[in-house]
Design an enzyme around this catalytic site. Sequence first.
Site, short mmCIF file in Angstrom:
data_model
loop_
_atom_site.label_atom_id
_atom_site.label_comp_id
_atom_site.label_asym_id
_atom_site.label_seq_id
_atom_site.Cartn_x
_atom_site.Cartn_y
_atom_site.Cartn_z
N HIS A 123 0.84 -1.20 0.00
CA HIS A 123 0.00 0.00 0.00
C HIS A 123 0.88 1.25 0.00
O HIS A 123 1.93 1.30 0.66
CB HIS A 123 -0.96 0.02 1.19
CG HIS A 123 -0.30 0.06 2.54
ND1 HIS A 123 -0.01 1.24 3.19
CD2 HIS A 123 0.11 -0.93 3.37
CE1 HIS A 123 0.55 0.98 4.36
NE2 HIS A 123 0.65 -0.33 4.50
N ASP B 255 -0.65 4.30 0.68
CA ASP B 255 -1.22 5.28 1.60
C ASP B 255 -0.52 5.19 2.95
O ASP B 255 0.02 4.16 3.32
CB ASP B 255 -2.74 5.08 1.75
CG ASP B 255 -3.12 3.72 2.32
OD1 ASP B 255 -2.49 2.71 1.93
OD2 ASP B 255 -4.04 3.65 3.16
N ASP C 24 6.63 1.97 6.74
CA ASP C 24 5.30 1.36 6.49
C ASP C 24 4.57 2.15 5.42
O ASP C 24 3.89 3.12 5.74
CB ASP C 24 4.52 1.36 7.80
CG ASP C 24 3.16 0.69 7.67
OD1 ASP C 24 2.96 -0.11 6.73
OD2 ASP C 24 2.29 0.98 8.51
N GLU D 253 -5.19 0.96 2.66
CA GLU D 253 -4.87 0.00 3.72
C GLU D 253 -4.94 0.64 5.10
O GLU D 253 -5.39 0.01 6.05
CB GLU D 253 -3.48 -0.59 3.48
CG GLU D 253 -3.22 -1.90 4.24
CD GLU D 253 -2.73 -1.69 5.67
OE1 GLU D 253 -2.76 -2.65 6.46
OE2 GLU D 253 -2.31 -0.56 6.00
N GLU D 254 -4.47 1.87 5.19
CA GLU D 254 -4.47 2.56 6.49
C GLU D 254 -5.84 3.15 6.82
O GLU D 254 -6.05 3.62 7.94
CB GLU D 254 -3.42 3.68 6.49
CG GLU D 254 -2.00 3.22 6.26
CD GLU D 254 -1.42 2.45 7.43
OE1 GLU D 254 -2.16 2.15 8.39
OE2 GLU D 254 -0.21 2.14 7.39
N GLU E 122 4.30 -6.05 4.42
CA GLU E 122 4.28 -5.32 5.69
C GLU E 122 5.59 -5.55 6.45
O GLU E 122 6.22 -6.60 6.33
CB GLU E 122 3.10 -5.78 6.55
CG GLU E 122 1.74 -5.40 6.01
CD GLU E 122 1.43 -3.92 6.14
OE1 GLU E 122 2.19 -3.20 6.82
OE2 GLU E 122 0.43 -3.47 5.56
N HIS F 186 4.55 4.41 11.95
CA HIS F 186 3.55 5.32 12.51
C HIS F 186 4.13 6.27 13.56
O HIS F 186 3.37 6.97 14.23
CB HIS F 186 2.37 4.54 13.12
CG HIS F 186 1.56 3.79 12.12
ND1 HIS F 186 0.28 3.32 12.39
CD2 HIS F 186 1.81 3.41 10.85
CE1 HIS F 186 -0.19 2.68 11.34
NE2 HIS F 186 0.73 2.72 10.38
#
Length: 378
Positions: free
Chosen positions: A69, A71, A102, A136-137, A165, A350
Amino acid sequence: MTEAADPLPLAQALIRCRSVTPADDGALDTVQRALERLGFACKRLRFDEVDNLFARRGAASPHFLYCGHTDVVPPGDPSRWTDNPFAATVRDGVLYGRGACDMKGGIAAFVAGLSDFLAENPDHPGSISLLITGDEEGPSVNGTKRVLEWMEANGHVPDMCVVGEPTSREALGDTIKIGRRGSMNAWITVQGKQGHSAYPHKADNPIHRLIRVLDELTAEPLDHGSEHFEPSTLQVTGMRVDNAATNVIPEEASCFLNIRFNDRHDSKALAARIRDALGRHAPRHDLRIEVSGESFLTAPGPFVEALRRAVREEAGVEAKLDTGGGTSDARFIARCCPVAELGGLGRTLHQVDENVPVEELRALSRLYVRVLHECLRG
């Protein structure tokens, strides 16, 4: 590694796209251009406000799918970052920026690995595809799940899938996720009858009823784990009673539950468990349940062993098979084919000043080359 196969330039280009869910800001265009240069046929798929990319090279079996992903989560207060979170700064051999870990860095590593693999194996067996989503997020409604439906309808069902991931913990490749627990949320509101606390016989206290429901649901563990999973958990994550007076029995009381469940359960049975407890202790209630995903497991077999062999030969470690953590898009892929998650280290995902060492990106790229060799060989 040649510059053309170096993941750093692509990782930087992706980080500079402010693709905070559901925005894309050119991230998928960047991936598409890189893949088209490698001979991939690309298809853009937009569902509601979400952009997605499917790309495939070849048509034969085995069909290997890489899922990722572009995003990212919001960076928060940019002033807390050492550098602009979207500047993709490299300092002391470390790449900084939202998505470095990520998982824009992982996508760049896979594409660079593809370049090396195809240069060495232009007539490789099977076919390779990528599913890159921008959802995804976020809610994960218009991303991987919808693209998989399109793939099934158009003859692109994969034989195996790696989700990129960041699974590694202490050393690159030391952890491969072969499943995930399911996740469900429940919102419960119990109705009672308001009254004066000095005359409880004239009222019906919903808090007392809710306490009895929760006591039943939490008195015993759901299970003690299974062969590949840790124990399931039911957690009360919030309670609310809108009552500012100390001498008034309220009219209703609410709570919120989150259940993470292994392969000993499914969401239907767990929902029935909640309803049964409510029926016994609080027949007047409202209940809303949302399921993020069921538990799934890719049992150890040829595909998983190919990944472990790749890690052993390239990274020199013995990968642990794991099913911990939250949910991922692998939950959607599991119904189509064997799926596992294998990526870099998730030390800073994150976080403020999210980062990845450049040499780690390059090592991940080499690992993905080995993964392709092991998974596509005859």
